[in-house]
Design a protein around this motif. Structure first.
Motif, PDB file in Angstrom:
ATOM      1  N   LYS A 416     -87.605  31.991  19.822  1.00 18.83           N
ATOM      2  CA  LYS A 416     -85.880  32.876  19.944  1.00 18.83           C
ATOM      3  C   LYS A 416     -85.197  32.813  20.240  1.00 18.83           C
ATOM      4  O   LYS A 416     -84.229  32.769  20.239  1.00 18.83           O
ATOM      5  CB  LYS A 416     -86.672  33.638  19.602  1.00 18.83           C
ATOM      6  N   HIS A 417     -85.680  31.427  21.015  1.00 19.79           N
ATOM      7  CA  HIS A 417     -84.275  30.532  21.589  1.00 19.79           C
ATOM      8  C   HIS A 417     -83.263  30.394  21.060  1.00 19.79           C
ATOM      9  O   HIS A 417     -83.628  29.404  19.933  1.00 19.79           O
ATOM     10  CB  HIS A 417     -84.933  30.812  23.392  1.00 19.79           C
ATOM     11  N   ALA A 418     -82.352  30.349  21.501  1.00 25.20           N
ATOM     12  CA  ALA A 418     -80.686  29.621  21.002  1.00 25.20           C
ATOM     13  C   ALA A 418     -80.910  27.813  21.669  1.00 25.20           C
ATOM     14  O   ALA A 418     -81.499  27.415  22.215  1.00 25.20           O
ATOM     15  CB  ALA A 418     -79.802  29.454  21.561  1.00 25.20           C
ATOM     16  N   LEU A 419     -81.380  26.859  20.337  1.00 24.51           N
ATOM     17  CA  LEU A 419     -81.689  25.358  20.613  1.00 24.51           C
ATOM     18  C   LEU A 419     -80.778  25.002  19.181  1.00 24.51           C
ATOM     19  O   LEU A 419     -80.717  25.883  17.920  1.00 24.51           O
ATOM     20  CB  LEU A 419     -83.474  25.823  20.217  1.00 24.51           C
ATOM     21  N   PRO A 420     -80.373  23.572  19.476  1.00 25.04           N
ATOM     22  CA  PRO A 420     -79.922  23.041  18.634  1.00 25.04           C
ATOM     23  C   PRO A 420     -80.473  23.010  16.950  1.00 25.04           C
ATOM     24  O   PRO A 420     -81.921  22.672  16.869  1.00 25.04           O
ATOM     25  CB  PRO A 420     -79.973  21.787  18.616  1.00 25.04           C
ATOM     26  N   GLN A 421     -79.916  23.327  16.104  1.00 20.73           N
ATOM     27  CA  GLN A 421     -80.250  22.859  14.863  1.00 20.73           C
ATOM     28  C   GLN A 421     -79.512  21.756  13.873  1.00 20.73           C
ATOM     29  O   GLN A 421     -78.756  20.712  14.372  1.00 20.73           O
ATOM     30  CB  GLN A 421     -79.263  24.159  13.961  1.00 20.73           C
ATOM     31  N   TRP A 422     -80.617  20.964  13.151  1.00 18.72           N
ATOM     32  CA  TRP A 422     -80.717  19.949  12.758  1.00 18.72           C
ATOM     33  C   TRP A 422     -80.694  19.555  11.256  1.00 18.72           C
ATOM     34  O   TRP A 422     -79.588  18.442  11.109  1.00 18.72           O
ATOM     35  CB  TRP A 422     -82.081  19.113  13.704  1.00 18.72           C
ATOM     36  N   LEU A 423     -80.660  20.343  10.237  1.00 20.19           N
ATOM     37  CA  LEU A 423     -80.638  20.421   9.309  1.00 20.19           C
ATOM     38  C   LEU A 423     -80.279  21.126   8.574  1.00 20.19           C
ATOM     39  O   LEU A 423     -80.340  22.392   8.556  1.00 20.19           O
ATOM     40  CB  LEU A 423     -82.638  19.978   8.457  1.00 20.19           C
ATOM     41  N   THR A 424     -79.394  20.578   7.587  1.00 20.25           N
ATOM     42  CA  THR A 424     -78.637  21.638   6.201  1.00 20.25           C
ATOM     43  C   THR A 424     -79.382  21.968   5.582  1.00 20.25           C
ATOM     44  O   THR A 424     -80.943  21.542   6.075  1.00 20.25           O
ATOM     45  CB  THR A 424     -78.031  20.555   5.623  1.00 20.25           C
ATOM     46  N   ILE A 425     -79.331  23.154   4.752  1.00 21.47           N
ATOM     47  CA  ILE A 425     -80.453  23.906   3.614  1.00 21.47           C
ATOM     48  C   ILE A 425     -80.901  23.017   3.373  1.00 21.47           C
ATOM     49  O   ILE A 425     -82.656  23.277   2.530  1.00 21.47           O
ATOM     50  CB  ILE A 425     -80.247  25.396   3.656  1.00 21.47           C
ATOM     51  N   GLU A 426     -80.795  21.192   2.688  1.00 19.76           N
ATOM     52  CA  GLU A 426     -81.036  21.202   1.077  1.00 19.76           C
ATOM     53  C   GLU A 426     -81.868  20.168   2.231  1.00 19.76           C
ATOM     54  O   GLU A 426     -83.152  20.051   1.324  1.00 19.76           O
ATOM     55  CB  GLU A 426     -79.793  20.488   0.736  1.00 19.76           C
ATOM     56  N   GLU A 427     -81.594  19.579   3.325  1.00 20.76           N
ATOM     57  CA  GLU A 427     -82.514  18.767   4.316  1.00 20.76           C
ATOM     58  C   GLU A 427     -83.563  19.502   4.423  1.00 20.76           C
ATOM     59  O   GLU A 427     -84.662  18.665   4.561  1.00 20.76           O
ATOM     60  CB  GLU A 427     -81.288  18.119   5.589  1.00 20.76           C
ATOM     61  N   ALA A 428     -83.047  20.567   4.895  1.00 20.30           N
ATOM     62  CA  ALA A 428     -84.727  21.255   5.457  1.00 20.30           C
ATOM     63  C   ALA A 428     -85.504  21.501   4.234  1.00 20.30           C
ATOM     64  O   ALA A 428     -86.629  21.456   3.945  1.00 20.30           O
ATOM     65  CB  ALA A 428     -84.071  22.246   5.642  1.00 20.30           C
ATOM     66  N   VAL A 429     -85.240  21.952   2.704  1.00 18.35           N
ATOM     67  CA  VAL A 429     -86.136  21.956   1.724  1.00 18.35           C
ATOM     68  C   VAL A 429     -87.148  20.931   1.357  1.00 18.35           C
ATOM     69  O   VAL A 429     -88.178  20.990   1.355  1.00 18.35           O
ATOM     70  CB  VAL A 429     -84.856  22.538   0.730  1.00 18.35           C
ATOM     71  N   VAL A 430     -86.149  19.828   1.124  1.00 15.34           N
ATOM     72  CA  VAL A 430     -87.053  18.382   1.173  1.00 15.34           C
ATOM     73  C   VAL A 430     -87.591  17.742   1.648  1.00 15.34           C
ATOM     74  O   VAL A 430     -88.810  17.449   2.059  1.00 15.34           O
ATOM     75  CB  VAL A 430     -85.925  17.309   1.361  1.00 15.34           C
ATOM     76  N   HIS A 431     -87.352  18.175   3.297  1.00 15.18           N
ATOM     77  CA  HIS A 431     -87.879  17.858   4.300  1.00 15.18           C
ATOM     78  C   HIS A 431     -89.405  18.317   4.584  1.00 15.18           C
ATOM     79  O   HIS A 431     -90.771  18.284   5.361  1.00 15.18           O
ATOM     80  CB  HIS A 431     -87.472  18.079   5.785  1.00 15.18           C
ATOM     81  N   CYS A 432     -89.050  19.770   4.784  1.00  8.25           N
ATOM     82  CA  CYS A 432     -90.083  20.871   4.623  1.00  8.25           C
ATOM     83  C   CYS A 432     -91.166  20.991   3.622  1.00  8.25           C
ATOM     84  O   CYS A 432     -92.152  20.921   3.452  1.00  8.25           O
ATOM     85  CB  CYS A 432     -89.843  22.647   4.633  1.00  8.25           C
ATOM     86  N   THR A 433     -90.405  20.499   1.810  1.00  9.01           N
ATOM     87  CA  THR A 433     -91.889  20.282   0.742  1.00  9.01           C
ATOM     88  C   THR A 433     -92.317  18.956   1.119  1.00  9.01           C
ATOM     89  O   THR A 433     -93.270  19.042   0.673  1.00  9.01           O
ATOM     90  CB  THR A 433     -90.679  20.276  -0.319  1.00  9.01           C
ATOM     91  N   GLU A 434     -91.807  17.711   1.418  1.00  3.61           N
ATOM     92  CA  GLU A 434     -92.782  16.904   1.761  1.00  3.61           C
ATOM     93  C   GLU A 434     -93.672  16.799   3.193  1.00  3.61           C
ATOM     94  O   GLU A 434     -94.463  16.579   3.090  1.00  3.61           O
ATOM     95  CB  GLU A 434     -91.858  15.725   2.591  1.00  3.61           C
ATOM     96  N   GLY A 435     -92.515  17.613   4.267  1.00  4.49           N
ATOM     97  CA  GLY A 435     -94.196  18.069   5.107  1.00  4.49           C
ATOM     98  C   GLY A 435     -94.186  17.486   6.944  1.00  4.49           C
ATOM     99  O   GLY A 435     -94.014  18.074   7.748  1.00  4.49           O
TER     100      GLY A 435
END
Lengths: 636, 636
Positions: A416-435
């Motif tokens: 919940k703390h402010a931490l750096p964000q790494w992926l755009t939403i499109e990248e995140a969807v691909v990354h999370c789908t691959e796991g």
């Protein structure tokens, strides 16, 4: 019906206070029956041995109107029970009528029944000179009939004959038609009741587009974000679209876990007294977070899911261990359901473990236990799923998936703390789908093969691994590094053991067969060891939580557990002796930094400015890779 | 004092009913104070929002005489609290006087105090327009003073000044002598109270000789025994010799775990109503097993140990998971204590997990969870110890050690069903002291090196591994087999990770560097994988519980989890391709046996006679080894 002989944890439990969380207008009702038959396996029960007035007080104190059915004459008791049930149901109807017609949500004193009857009632009276009926001896096996107890056969016969089968069945063994007539019909039969097979009643959630809440990430690490705060807005939209089909559960942590956006569209369910300055309380709220009991939340949510609806449990990571045993039973129940073709699938049991081990701004060592993951993955692989999204966009994508899934237990760990964000939403969807996947923008081994693989799983390890990579790339620009991020933990296990597991070929392609892997993990490091036990590459070195920590700075928590960038860089140097003097000098610098860190936090009570302000891509070597491999600005 | 704002699990908990387990003659007293300040972190508390009469009823229903201290004027409240405390203490003294002079153990209605005062009392009233005192906002940080809130400095100043430091300290900052005078002296100071540093008060247990209860084992496997039944007699002797210094805790399982011998010398503590046919109840009993709540037992035992006394918790293996979180906190507490030189060591927290996963005569899948071991070993290595004795003599030796130890958590898994006994008491003491060792009488690789190593840990895996060895030695007499039994689980881990861990040299000498190891384990197989992750020999194949099982025969439980002799023999054949046709034929025979087993239990409801009656040493090859390596008759 609650049998007092099964577990005092039930008959004495906090659950009696659930009547403060029930709206007489919009909700149904429950008629609890405490079957006070007085004994456990070899002991009396507590509630059976207090005075009648105390028992009455206890239930009135819990907010009920107790009705007593007590005695041992079957005929009298049948009538008394029937008339008392009748009264209870009339009372419930009267309460509901009044509430609904008068719009009166004053907390009702709902009826409950105390049924006090002998244990082993109408069973064997005396066996081998010992009283059985009405004692603890009626628990389990009142009468043992075997080769050593031939005289018990007659006792068994007379017991069985006491049921007068000849009055119930005809000479062909068929139930008498006039008795069969008494049973309910169709869906009112107990075994056909759709409420007991909730998958029949299940309606899919109406799912809003999680992409609407995406964090804009111009380049990896360029902005900070609070992952659960972002998720809260998505949950708000879901709550809004699914007012009768979705609930959020938690032990007074919805706000502290930063999910407060849900209170824009609903309230906390609360039907006890309200006073000035209360926030978000209402009899018909869809959030159940006003009782600080993890057991209560788990029980409520499991029950809600079983009726075919949807929800999630948000909890501090450490305290979810309180319901270890309850989770086990639910997972076992799901496993057995998969073997029963008539049982329809229900919505998954979703855990959001926020306020995790690495975030100890107020709390200390007592609040540090990432071991729920270890517990969960001991259950059947076709039931359990574990996700550790590295940033808010990954969390959105993961949670969207979890809420659509069926018959799983999904455990999601998020900060919940402010931490750096790494992926755009499109990248995140691909990354999370691959796991799991290589983060190309952080890696520089594209042209050949890596000298070292840096793996990370969880928001804090991901941050530290990337910070270590930035130090390595600055100091050792020739070193080829591959960065792999894991969202779906079960990818690490072999495909033969978990449906999500990577094949050996895929795993070896990612992690190589023999390069050293320095792996930063959110939980206990041994969990990664056991998941990867069968993998070819044995040069795996995991850093995780090792039961060190107190109330200290965020970075110092990592230092105390060797999961910080300065230790991780040293781990790499230790594994690559060919670095020679360059490695030795870098290692020395890392040790110096650790001392500087300790001295600084002792003096200032906060982390070094270079830790607090660190950003990915500050050094030229990283900027170059970022700009060639990745569009600098997200096109959304 | 119980703060209702911390956890409803405390304020609503079963622990209120502890007053039924307190003897007014021999025990001390507790004065519970419920500090009802009305709020959790962002919610009201339940008990603060019910009617006064309900609250009064609730505590009377729990058996207390509630005294109320309510208000918000500090001066009035101080006086009211003082006079109420006075009254409560007088009431307690009166109860004790009456009980002790009249020998009256009638359950007293002990006093308790409900202190209802505003949360954040006398703190900031209103901050940024929001009411703080008397609301949930007073939780944690009522007033944030930082660079973004410069106007809060004045609020903080006025709040701090409200304590009137000038009346408490002189101009040199020294506490006024007349105030210092008020503090208690010596051991009555809170920080010096020996009851809060129980190790100071600790007296060693007077330990009887466990060897007196040894099972006579003429040759390995020649007799059957019930391990916990034997332990019960040892515990009885300890209870007899240590009447004021030792207690047994359990959730109504002392008898079913076969520890009933303790009732020859003491009773269950029980001060509620007694009726005919009750067994072993008494106000001054030393066994606390009459409340079926694992949480309650754990809490009682932890408290008892902290005062410097000794005890054990016996529980069904599956349900000890209910207290996972409580164990964690105790282990963390012990870890921190080791860092505090003034904290004296206390007796270890001893768990006896009986009625374990492999013994499902009445209970089924819900009662199967051997994962407490996984949970325990995530805690600090200098705190946790895990033992799985293979027979009664080993259990005696292990428990004698555990009860003498300090500052550990000892987990002992033991069975209660009649199983073969392997070691004489002398052999058991040596074996348990080593913690792991080759069972020479079961091995035949003495003259060279093994073809395969058969490891076992836990009573049931030991039985099946030995049965598999007997099949292998009968069918493949040339096969060289080494049998290793593990009592002390942590021997498997590297010495660098656990103080009990074997050195690499010792481990390799036992398990070899490269021979296949077929390992039968009591719990989840991945636990052995993670413990041995760093070991040289990677040819380790573990069979353990894999979440399969129901109410079935003892042997079928093993079959369902591939831990039975017929699967284990196949495992060996699979790993030794050089066995050729001999192996293929043996494998076929094993498969045939598994089908025969399934058909037989379907028809007869019990295991095959050759399973039920199997004994080690029926075949010549084993007899030969036994007679040459081992005296045939135990000399005791």
């Amino acid at each position: 019906m609650i049998g007092d002989g099964e577990a005092e944890t039930a008959s004495l439990a906090t659950a009696w206070h659930s009547n403060k969380f029930l709206d007489p207008i919009t909700d149904g009702a429950v008629l609890p029956i405490l079957h006070l038959n007085g004994y456990k396996i070899s002991n009396p029960t507590v509630l059976a041995r207090i005075e009648h007035e105390e028992l009455d007080h206890f239930f009135r104190g819990c907010g009920w109107n107790p009705l007593f059915v007590e005695g041992d004459d079957p005929e009298t008791m049948h009538e008394l029970m029937a008339s008392t049930l009748e009264k209870a149901i009339e009372d419930i109807r009267e309460i509901q009528k009044n509430a609904r017609e008068q719009n009166d949500t004053t907390r009702p004193r709902w009826p409950m029944i105390v049924l006090r009857s002998p244990k082993g009632w109408t069973g064997p009276q005396v066996v081998d000179g010992l009283q059985i009926e009405g004692t603890f001896r009626a628990h389990q096996v009142p009468l043992l009939v075997d080769i050593e107890h031939p005289d018990h056969v007659a006792l068994l016969e007379s017991w069985m004959k006491s049921y007068k089968a000849e009055e119930l069945f005809d000479e062909k063994g068929r139930l008498m038609p006039e008795l069969a007539e008494l049973a309910p019909k169709g869906n009112r039969r107990m075994g056909a009741n759709p409420h007991a097979n909730g998958g029949i009643l299940l309606r899919n959630l109406i799912m809003p587009d999680f992409r609407l809440h995406a964090v804009t990430v111009p380049s990896p690490g360029a902005v900070n974000g609070q992952d659960t705060l972002v998720l809260g807005k998505f949950l708000r939209d879901i709550a809004k679209l699914n007012q009768k089909n979705f609930r959020v559960f938690g032990p007074d942590e919805t706000l502290s876990n930063l999910l407060g956006a849900v209170f824009e569209v609903t309230n906390r369910q609360w039907d006890a007294r309200e006073v000035a300055n209360d926030e978000f309380l209402a009899p018909a709220g869809r959030v159940l977070d006003s009782m600080l009991s993890e057991n209560q939340c788990e029980g409520w949510l499991e029950g809600y899911l079983l009726t075919g609806r949807h929800g999630l449990f948000n909890s501090y990571e450490a305290f979810i261990r309180i319901i270890d045993s309850m989770f086990s039973q639910h997972a076992k129940w799901l496993k057995v359901c998969l073997e029963l073709p008539w049982r329809r699938k229900i919505s998954s049991l979703n855990y959001l473990l926020a306020s995790h081990v690495w975030q100890q701004d107020h709390n200390g060592f007592t609040h540090q236990d990432p071991g729920f993951l270890d517990h969960v993955i001991n259950k059947k692989a076709d039931i359990v799923r574990v996700y550790l999204p590295a940033d808010a966009n990954c969390l959105l994508s993961v949670f969207d998936h979890c809420l659509r899934s069926r018959n799983y237990v999904n455990v999601v760990v998020a900060g919940k703390h402010a931490l750096p964000q790494w992926l755009t939403i499109e990248e995140a969807v691909v990354h999370c789908t691959e796991g799991i996947g290589i983060w190309q923008w952080a890696s520089n081994d594209q042209e050949g093969e890596p000298d070292v693989v840096m793996g990370c799983c969880g928001d804090t390890p991901t941050l530290e691994i990337l910070a270590a990579v930035s130090i390595l790339r600055e100091h050792l620009p020739d070193l080829k590094i591959r960065v792999i991020n894991v969202v779906d933990l079960m990818k690490l296990q072999s495909a033969s053991e978990h449906p999500h597991g990577l094949s050996e070929l895929d795993y070896d392609a990612l992690f190589t067969k023999d390069k050293h892997i320095i792996f930063g993990f959110h939980g206990y490091s041994s969990l990664v060891h056991r998941l990867t036990y069968r993998r070819t590459n044995r040069n795996l070195h995991v850093r995780g939580y090792k039961e060190e920590g107190t109330i200290t700075t965020a970075f110092d928590m990592r230092v105390q557990n060797d999961l910080d960038r300065f230790h991780l860089v040293q781990d790499v140097v230790d594994r690559l002796p060919h670095l020679g003097s360059k490695g030795a000098y870098l290692k020395q610098e890392m040790k110096d930094m650790l001392i500087k860190h300790k001295n600084y936090i002792d003096e200032h009570g906060e982390d070094l400015p270079e830790i607090r302000n660190w950003k990915w891509g500050q050094h030229k070597s990283q900027q170059r890779t970022t700009s060639t491999k990745q569009p600098a600005v997200n096109q959304r």
